[in-house]
Design a protein around this motif. Structure first.
Motif, mmCIF file in Angstrom:
data_model
loop_
_atom_site.group_PDB
_atom_site.id
_atom_site.type_symbol
_atom_site.label_atom_id
_atom_site.label_comp_id
_atom_site.label_asym_id
_atom_site.label_seq_id
_atom_site.Cartn_x
_atom_site.Cartn_y
_atom_site.Cartn_z
ATOM 1 N N TRP A 50 0.858 -1.181 0.000
ATOM 2 C CA TRP A 50 0.000 0.000 0.000
ATOM 3 C C TRP A 50 0.890 1.224 0.000
ATOM 4 C CZ3 TRP A 50 -0.657 -4.444 2.518
ATOM 5 C CH2 TRP A 50 -1.880 -5.096 2.373
ATOM 6 N N HIS A 51 0.457 2.257 -0.711
ATOM 7 C CA HIS A 51 1.167 3.535 -0.707
ATOM 8 C C HIS A 51 0.658 4.346 0.470
ATOM 9 C CE1 HIS A 51 3.101 2.949 -4.597
ATOM 10 N NE2 HIS A 51 1.988 2.303 -4.922
ATOM 11 N N ALA A 52 1.578 4.929 1.203
ATOM 12 C CA ALA A 52 1.209 5.732 2.365
ATOM 13 C C ALA A 52 1.986 7.043 2.335
ATOM 14 C CB ALA A 52 1.517 4.978 3.654
ATOM 15 N N THR A 53 1.423 8.019 2.992
ATOM 16 C CA THR A 53 2.096 9.293 3.175
ATOM 17 C C THR A 53 2.264 9.496 4.668
ATOM 18 O OG1 THR A 53 0.978 10.157 1.218
ATOM 19 C CG2 THR A 53 2.025 11.758 2.668
ATOM 20 N N MET A 54 3.491 9.705 5.078
ATOM 21 C CA MET A 54 3.769 9.993 6.481
ATOM 22 C C MET A 54 4.073 11.481 6.577
ATOM 23 S SD MET A 54 5.836 6.578 7.530
ATOM 24 C CE MET A 54 7.005 6.705 6.195
ATOM 25 N N ILE A 55 3.406 12.126 7.503
ATOM 26 C CA ILE A 55 3.504 13.584 7.607
ATOM 27 C C ILE A 55 3.895 13.966 9.029
ATOM 28 C CG2 ILE A 55 2.275 15.761 7.306
ATOM 29 C CD1 ILE A 55 0.268 14.137 5.534
ATOM 30 N N TYR A 56 4.875 14.861 9.120
ATOM 31 C CA TYR A 56 5.316 15.384 10.411
ATOM 32 C C TYR A 56 4.861 16.832 10.514
ATOM 33 C CZ TYR A 56 8.566 17.311 13.860
ATOM 34 O OH TYR A 56 9.121 17.970 14.922
ATOM 35 N N TYR A 57 4.189 17.157 11.612
ATOM 36 C CA TYR A 57 3.726 18.518 11.882
ATOM 37 C C TYR A 57 4.558 19.102 13.026
ATOM 38 C CZ TYR A 57 -0.346 17.165 9.132
ATOM 39 O OH TYR A 57 -1.172 16.743 8.129
ATOM 40 N N PRO A 58 5.636 19.833 12.701
ATOM 41 C CA PRO A 58 6.522 20.342 13.753
ATOM 42 C C PRO A 58 5.807 21.241 14.764
ATOM 43 C CG PRO A 58 7.499 20.677 11.586
ATOM 44 C CD PRO A 58 6.098 20.189 11.373
ATOM 45 N N ASN A 59 4.876 22.079 14.295
ATOM 46 C CA ASN A 59 4.191 22.988 15.206
ATOM 47 C C ASN A 59 3.273 22.251 16.187
ATOM 48 O OD1 ASN A 59 2.549 22.322 13.049
ATOM 49 N ND2 ASN A 59 1.449 24.250 13.033
ATOM 50 N N ARG A 60 2.777 21.081 15.790
ATOM 51 C CA ARG A 60 1.921 20.278 16.681
ATOM 52 C C ARG A 60 2.704 19.159 17.358
ATOM 53 N NH1 ARG A 60 -3.350 18.637 13.374
ATOM 54 N NH2 ARG A 60 -1.944 18.544 11.616
ATOM 55 N N LYS A 61 3.963 19.001 16.951
ATOM 56 C CA LYS A 61 4.834 17.950 17.481
ATOM 57 C C LYS A 61 4.178 16.573 17.383
ATOM 58 C CE LYS A 61 7.563 20.862 20.396
ATOM 59 N NZ LYS A 61 7.169 22.015 21.112
ATOM 60 N N ASN A 62 3.632 16.305 16.196
ATOM 61 C CA ASN A 62 3.074 14.971 15.966
ATOM 62 C C ASN A 62 3.317 14.539 14.529
ATOM 63 O OD1 ASN A 62 0.806 15.181 14.206
ATOM 64 N ND2 ASN A 62 -0.656 14.771 15.790
ATOM 65 N N ALA A 63 3.266 13.232 14.314
ATOM 66 C CA ALA A 63 3.464 12.647 12.986
ATOM 67 C C ALA A 63 2.386 11.586 12.795
ATOM 68 C CB ALA A 63 4.851 12.028 12.882
ATOM 69 N N LEU A 64 1.957 11.435 11.552
ATOM 70 C CA LEU A 64 0.903 10.463 11.294
ATOM 71 C C LEU A 64 1.069 9.804 9.943
ATOM 72 C CD1 LEU A 64 -1.251 11.955 9.171
ATOM 73 C CD2 LEU A 64 -1.825 13.183 11.245
ATOM 74 N N ILE A 65 0.348 8.710 9.787
ATOM 75 C CA ILE A 65 0.301 7.985 8.517
ATOM 76 C C ILE A 65 -1.073 8.257 7.926
ATOM 77 C CG2 ILE A 65 0.405 5.751 7.351
ATOM 78 C CD1 ILE A 65 1.948 4.703 9.804
ATOM 79 N N SER A 66 -1.094 8.911 6.774
ATOM 80 C CA SER A 66 -2.379 9.110 6.104
ATOM 81 C C SER A 66 -2.605 7.922 5.177
ATOM 82 C CB SER A 66 -2.383 10.433 5.336
ATOM 83 O OG SER A 66 -1.467 10.372 4.282
ATOM 84 N N ASN A 67 -3.686 7.928 4.429
ATOM 85 C CA ASN A 67 -4.046 6.792 3.561
ATOM 86 C C ASN A 67 -4.195 5.526 4.407
ATOM 87 O OD1 ASN A 67 -3.197 8.845 1.875
ATOM 88 N ND2 ASN A 67 -1.665 7.660 0.821
ATOM 89 N N TRP A 68 -4.625 5.682 5.619
ATOM 90 C CA TRP A 68 -4.665 4.610 6.595
ATOM 91 C C TRP A 68 -5.890 3.719 6.457
ATOM 92 C CZ3 TRP A 68 -1.473 2.130 9.482
ATOM 93 C CH2 TRP A 68 -1.859 1.490 10.641
ATOM 94 N N ARG A 69 -7.013 4.304 6.072
ATOM 95 C CA ARG A 69 -8.288 3.575 6.041
ATOM 96 C C ARG A 69 -8.219 2.311 5.179
ATOM 97 N NH1 ARG A 69 -13.803 6.612 4.956
ATOM 98 N NH2 ARG A 69 -14.203 6.252 7.131
ATOM 99 N N LEU A 70 -7.696 2.419 3.971
ATOM 100 C CA LEU A 70 -7.615 1.261 3.074
ATOM 101 C C LEU A 70 -6.721 0.173 3.667
ATOM 102 C CD1 LEU A 70 -8.462 0.058 0.345
ATOM 103 C CD2 LEU A 70 -6.427 1.132 -0.638
ATOM 104 N N PHE A 71 -5.597 0.564 4.258
ATOM 105 C CA PHE A 71 -4.685 -0.392 4.883
ATOM 106 C C PHE A 71 -5.401 -1.151 6.001
ATOM 107 C CE2 PHE A 71 -1.499 -1.607 8.029
ATOM 108 C CZ PHE A 71 -0.627 -2.346 7.240
#
Length: 104
Positions: A50-71
């Protein structure tokens, strides 16, 4: 107990993630192995990927994996299941996912 020479992190599936909420991943892992705030990667379970996008939000100090629902849907993940993400390729990011099913 999971042991690997490759970097890894663990996500325990929560009820809200079954409905499509993105999965949080450890910020320290993201910052250590990825240079940009947005990283495209392959998630692999067995021969499927599966293709995923991992995104880091420095101002919120969090990171997540989008495109998660299909996985989640295609791997029939339920609350309480545990996914171990093992970084097997750093150049073209690929994470092998080991799924441990809860028997509750």
């Amino acid at each position: 107990m999971f042991k690997s020479k490759n970097p890894s992190f663990v996500i325990k599936i929560k009820q809200k993630q079954q409905t499509g909420s993105p999965a949080n991943l450890p910020v320290c892992f993201f910052r250590m192995y990825f240079e940009n705030t947005k990283q495209y990667a392959i998630l692999r379970v067995g021969k499927k990927q599966w293709h995923a996008t991992m995104i880091y939000y420095p101002n919120r100090k969090n990171a997540l994996i989008s495109n998660w629902r299909l996985f989640v849907k295609e791997n029939n993940l339920k609350a309480g299941n545990v996914c171990i993400f093992e970084l097997i390729n750093r150049q073209d990011p690929e994470l092998k996912v080991h799924i441990r099913r809860s028997h509750d």
